[in-house]
Design a protein around this motif. Structure first.
Motif, mmCIF file in Angstrom:
data_model
loop_
_atom_site.group_PDB
_atom_site.id
_atom_site.type_symbol
_atom_site.label_atom_id
_atom_site.label_comp_id
_atom_site.label_asym_id
_atom_site.label_seq_id
_atom_site.Cartn_x
_atom_site.Cartn_y
_atom_site.Cartn_z
ATOM 1 N N GLU A 216 -0.175 -3.467 7.460
ATOM 2 C CA GLU A 216 0.278 -4.302 6.342
ATOM 3 C C GLU A 216 1.762 -4.625 6.502
ATOM 4 N N ARG B 40 1.128 3.740 -3.133
ATOM 5 C CA ARG B 40 0.664 5.113 -2.883
ATOM 6 C C ARG B 40 1.762 6.130 -3.187
ATOM 7 N N VAL C 138 -8.560 -1.425 -0.211
ATOM 8 C CA VAL C 138 -7.550 -0.478 -0.705
ATOM 9 C C VAL C 138 -7.316 -0.706 -2.195
ATOM 10 N N GLU D 73 -1.287 1.121 6.575
ATOM 11 C CA GLU D 73 0.050 0.864 6.023
ATOM 12 C C GLU D 73 0.940 0.168 7.053
ATOM 13 N N ILE E 155 0.843 -1.205 0.000
ATOM 14 C CA ILE E 155 0.000 0.000 0.000
ATOM 15 C C ILE E 155 0.875 1.251 0.000
#
Length: 153
Positions: free
Chosen positions: A65, A37, A78, A62, A33
């Protein structure tokens, strides 16, 4: 003749084949993520808006994860807002599912044959190394063909 179990194993190995290269499954240190991003030059606030959460919420996602504690549903969510699909699965560490089963069957067969041979030696009825090897191969093939549940003990 292949039985139904062997056919299922072969089909699963075919499905997993594209993922067997180790490079494909390496997860970035900060997680997918964060990596995606930042690569898209998207702020936490922008991703948060898409998800309907605060930038602190994005930071938590984040971090979870990166720690490996995120849920699959959160990853899917997401992915959806980023217009990406989540790819999820298990791939054998080495080789194929069929190889994994063969190795487990041989290990179990070796254990059984050697234990039996040890008992026979105590009764002065042990068998030769060649016979032991042949017995292990035969028993491993039987175990694999039958897909005994004891394979996973």
């Amino acid at each position: 003749m292949r039985n139904k179990k062997q056919l299922l194993i072969e089909q699963l190995d075919q499905k997993l084949k594209p993922f067997q290269k180790t490079e494909i499954v390496l997860v970035p240190d900060k997680g997918w993520i964060h990596t995606i991003r930042t690569t898209l030059n998207m702020t936490m606030a922008q991703l948060g808006d898409k998800l309907g959460i605060t930038k602190q919420g994005v930071k938590k996602i984040e971090e979870s994860e990166a720690k490996g504690s995120i849920s699959i549903n959160s990853l899917k969510e997401v992915g959806n807002v980023l217009e990406l699909k989540l790819v999820y699965g298990f791939v054998p560490k080495e080789g194929t599912i069929d190889n994994l089963i063969s190795l487990k069957a041989e290990k179990l067969a070796r254990k059984i044959v050697l234990r039996t041979n040890q008992n026979m030696k105590l009764e002065d009825q042990g068998i030769s190394d060649e016979k032991i090897k042949a017995s292990i191969i035969d028993l491993a093939n039987d175990i694999k063909r039958e897909m005994r549940k004891s394979l996973w003990d």
